[in-house]
Structures are given as structure tokens and as C-alpha cells.
Design a protein around this motif. Structure first.
Motif, PDB file in Angstrom:
ATOM      1  N   TYR A 142      43.489 -26.898  32.574  1.00 46.45           N
ATOM      2  CA  TYR A 142      43.558 -25.858  31.540  1.00 46.45           C
ATOM      3  C   TYR A 142      44.611 -24.821  31.883  1.00 46.45           C
ATOM      4  N   GLN A 143      45.461 -24.487  30.918  1.00 48.27           N
ATOM      5  CA  GLN A 143      46.493 -23.468  31.096  1.00 48.27           C
ATOM      6  C   GLN A 143      46.206 -22.317  30.141  1.00 48.27           C
ATOM      7  N   PRO A 144      45.760 -21.159  30.655  1.00 42.93           N
ATOM      8  CA  PRO A 144      45.452 -20.041  29.768  1.00 42.93           C
ATOM      9  C   PRO A 144      46.707 -19.508  29.092  1.00 42.93           C
ATOM     10  N   ALA A 145      46.518 -18.961  27.880  1.00 40.61           N
ATOM     11  CA  ALA A 145      47.635 -18.360  27.160  1.00 40.61           C
ATOM     12  C   ALA A 145      47.903 -16.954  27.700  1.00 40.61           C
ATOM     13  N   GLY A 146      49.159 -16.565  27.685  1.00 39.84           N
ATOM     14  CA  GLY A 146      49.517 -15.216  28.094  1.00 39.84           C
ATOM     15  C   GLY A 146      49.622 -15.077  29.596  1.00 39.84           C
ATOM     16  N   PRO A 147      50.056 -13.904  30.045  1.00 40.35           N
ATOM     17  CA  PRO A 147      50.229 -13.681  31.482  1.00 40.35           C
ATOM     18  C   PRO A 147      48.882 -13.536  32.179  1.00 40.35           C
ATOM     19  N   PRO A 148      48.820 -13.828  33.479  1.00 40.83           N
ATOM     20  CA  PRO A 148      47.588 -13.613  34.232  1.00 40.83           C
ATOM     21  C   PRO A 148      47.220 -12.132  34.251  1.00 40.83           C
ATOM     22  N   PRO A 149      45.932 -11.816  34.437  1.00 49.56           N
ATOM     23  CA  PRO A 149      45.523 -10.410  34.543  1.00 49.56           C
ATOM     24  C   PRO A 149      46.257  -9.725  35.697  1.00 49.56           C
ATOM     25  N   PRO A 150      46.488  -8.405  35.582  1.00 44.46           N
ATOM     26  CA  PRO A 150      47.248  -7.692  36.623  1.00 44.46           C
ATOM     27  C   PRO A 150      46.663  -7.843  38.023  1.00 44.46           C
ATOM     28  N   LEU A 151      45.322  -7.828  38.151  1.00 45.63           N
ATOM     29  CA  LEU A 151      44.732  -7.974  39.480  1.00 45.63           C
ATOM     30  C   LEU A 151      45.054  -9.340  40.090  1.00 45.63           C
ATOM     31  N   MET A 152      45.060 -10.373  39.264  1.00 45.18           N
ATOM     32  CA  MET A 152      45.371 -11.710  39.765  1.00 45.18           C
ATOM     33  C   MET A 152      46.839 -11.789  40.194  1.00 45.18           C
ATOM     34  N   ARG A 206      49.304 -12.452  48.630  1.00 45.29           N
ATOM     35  CA  ARG A 206      49.243 -13.698  49.412  1.00 45.29           C
ATOM     36  C   ARG A 206      50.635 -14.162  49.812  1.00 45.29           C
ATOM     37  N   GLN A 207      51.595 -14.020  48.905  1.00 43.86           N
ATOM     38  CA  GLN A 207      52.958 -14.432  49.226  1.00 43.86           C
ATOM     39  C   GLN A 207      53.534 -13.599  50.366  1.00 43.86           C
ATOM     40  N   ARG A 208      53.072 -12.347  50.502  1.00 40.79           N
ATOM     41  CA  ARG A 208      53.530 -11.476  51.596  1.00 40.79           C
ATOM     42  C   ARG A 208      52.674 -11.649  52.845  1.00 40.79           C
ATOM     43  N   ASP A 209      51.698 -12.558  52.807  1.00 43.94           N
ATOM     44  CA  ASP A 209      50.756 -12.748  53.912  1.00 43.94           C
ATOM     45  C   ASP A 209      49.950 -11.485  54.203  1.00 43.94           C
ATOM     46  N   ALA A 210      49.734 -10.678  53.175  1.00 45.71           N
ATOM     47  CA  ALA A 210      48.866  -9.502  53.293  1.00 45.71           C
ATOM     48  C   ALA A 210      47.443  -9.953  52.969  1.00 45.71           C
ATOM     49  N   ILE A 211      46.829 -10.651  53.932  1.00 49.17           N
ATOM     50  CA  ILE A 211      45.577 -11.346  53.674  1.00 49.17           C
ATOM     51  C   ILE A 211      44.463 -10.386  53.269  1.00 49.17           C
ATOM     52  N   ASP A 212      44.299  -9.294  54.014  1.00 50.05           N
ATOM     53  CA  ASP A 212      43.212  -8.365  53.705  1.00 50.05           C
ATOM     54  C   ASP A 212      43.349  -7.796  52.295  1.00 50.05           C
ATOM     55  N   GLN A 213      44.556  -7.449  51.915  1.00 48.58           N
ATOM     56  CA  GLN A 213      44.789  -6.910  50.577  1.00 48.58           C
ATOM     57  C   GLN A 213      44.522  -7.978  49.521  1.00 48.58           C
ATOM     58  N   ALA A 214      44.992  -9.202  49.764  1.00 47.17           N
ATOM     59  CA  ALA A 214      44.778 -10.289  48.802  1.00 47.17           C
ATOM     60  C   ALA A 214      43.285 -10.564  48.616  1.00 47.17           C
ATOM     61  N   VAL A 215      42.532 -10.541  49.709  1.00 44.06           N
ATOM     62  CA  VAL A 215      41.097 -10.791  49.620  1.00 44.06           C
ATOM     63  C   VAL A 215      40.412  -9.690  48.811  1.00 44.06           C
ATOM     64  N   GLU A 216      40.757  -8.446  49.081  1.00 43.55           N
ATOM     65  CA  GLU A 216      40.138  -7.338  48.345  1.00 43.55           C
ATOM     66  C   GLU A 216      40.459  -7.423  46.857  1.00 43.55           C
ATOM     67  N   LEU A 217      41.695  -7.750  46.510  1.00 45.55           N
ATOM     68  CA  LEU A 217      42.062  -7.906  45.106  1.00 45.55           C
ATOM     69  C   LEU A 217      41.303  -9.065  44.464  1.00 45.55           C
ATOM     70  N   SER A 218      41.118 -10.154  45.228  1.00 49.06           N
ATOM     71  CA  SER A 218      40.334 -11.281  44.728  1.00 49.06           C
ATOM     72  C   SER A 218      38.898 -10.853  44.451  1.00 49.06           C
TER      73      SER A 218
END
Length: 204
Positions: free
Chosen positions: A130-140, A147-159
Motif C-alpha cells: 500500500y502506498q498512501p497518498a500525499g506526503p508522510p506526516p511531519p513526525l514520520m 535515522r539517516q543521521r544515526d541519531a538513534i535516541d531522537q529517531a526512537v522518541e519521534l517514533s
């Protein structure tokens, strides 16, 4: 595999197409197989195993690339790993419960192996491809960038904010024990190295 007659529990690994898939089985009776969401692992179901193993043969496992299961550099299909596990355990019919990505897996499994499935229990499930329409939500988007910056703690909290708290709750409104267990499982996943060659295969 280890086994206890007292608690009728079993755990171990199966080998499937180069991967080691970790599983646990507890209780007796009709098989109920539980598939976790794809930011978590089989620890998602700790409370449910305790509640349902007196009534069912409860099986849970870490999907390939999650928890204790490995992710070798080969294409694969999540629902075929489930089929290999059921064959290994000698299970011909089962109730299947899946959350999020695990729900997508059991839908694919039911399409491919309908005679094995006695019931589908879908919990906030996804749909394979499934491919949702529109851009992903800002938090995602922020989580992916972290995650791309390897900021794991920040990525986990945002998740956690995006997927555990959700858009209509604060973190204080979420069960703190469940939130911290989710944090630990997601942090373990985000710390794993990427394997670009290990591409999940979607149903045509």
C-alpha cells in the motif's frame, strides 16, 4: 530448543532460506500465532502470552530482521517465513493475529495459504504494497531524517510520538510501562545495520 513440561513452553530457532528465525511456544490447544508490528519484536506480546497460554497454544516469533532473528542479504517474503515456522512446528491450522506489519504478513499468508488459516485477527494492520497518498506526516519525516543521521535516541522518541502516542494523545496519557517496552524494542531495531540486499518480496 529448550522446553519445560511444567509450563509447556518451548523456544528456539528455525532455519529458513539462510535466516535464523527465533520463536516461542507456550500452552496447549488450538494454535494462536501472534505477529508483531514492524518497529517491534515478539516482546510486544508478553502480556497476551500470559493471558492466553492457559487456553491456547500460543506461538510468537521475531520476524526476519527483528529481535533475535537474523537478516541475511537475500530477498525474502515475510509470509513464507511464517509458513516455514508452521511447517517446522507441525501446525496445519491456526488462528493468526497480526499488528501493523505483522497484520500485512498474515493477510499475504491467508491469500497464499487459505486452507491453513482458521481466523485472522487484525490489529492496526498494514496492507502489503500500500502506498498512501500525499506526503508522510511531519513526525514520520523527522524520524526518517534522524535515522539517516544515526541519531538513534531522537529517531526512537519521534517514533514513539508518531506511532505509540499517536496524534490525539500526549506521552503522559500512554501506559508508561508499555511505552518504555516499545522504546527498548524500537531502539534495538534502529541500532541494527541496514542490509540493502534483504528486500521483502510483495505479492503480485
Amino acid at each position: 530448543a529448550g522446553e519445560s513440561d511444567t509450563h509447556r513452553q518451548q523456544h528456539g530457532f528455525i532455519q529458513d532460506d539462510g535466516a535464523q528465525i527465533y520463536y516461542e511456544r507456550a500452552g496447549a490447544g488450538r494454535p494462536l500465532v501472534m505477529l508483531h508490528g514492524h518497529l517491534l519484536d515478539s516482546g510486544q506480546w508478553d502480556d497476551q502470552v500470559a493471558a492466553w497460554s492457559p487456553h491456547y497454544q500460543v506461538i510468537r516469533y521475531d520476524a526476519r530482521g527483528f529481535g533475535q532473528s537474523t537478516l541475511p542479504p537475500v530477498p525474502f517474503a515475510y509470509h513464507e517465513d511464517l509458513h516455514a515456522l508452521l511447517q517446522h512446528l507441525g501446525i496445519e491450522h491456526a488462528y493468526l493475529m497480526g499488528c501493523s506489519g505483522g497484520g500485512a504478513t498474515i493477510i499475504d499468508f491467508a491469500v497464499t495459504y487459505p486452507t491453513i488459516v482458521d481466523a485472522l485477527i487484525l490489529v492496526g494492520t498494514g496492507v502489503s504494497g500500500y502506498q498512501p497518498a500525499g506526503p508522510p506526516p511531519p513526525l514520520m519525516l523527522a524520524m526518517l531524517e534522524a535515522r539517516q543521521r544515526d541519531a538513534i535516541d531522537q529517531a526512537v522518541e519521534l517514533s514513539l510520538q508518531a506511532l505509540t502516542d499517536g496524534p490525539r494523545r500526549t506521552s503522559q496519557q500512554v501506559n508508561p510501562v508499555a511505552r518504555e517496552r516499545t522504546r527498548a524494542m524500537t531502539a534495538h531495531l534502529f541500532a541494527r545495520p541496514a542490509v540493502p540486499e534483504a528486500v521483502p518480496q510483495l505479492l503480485e
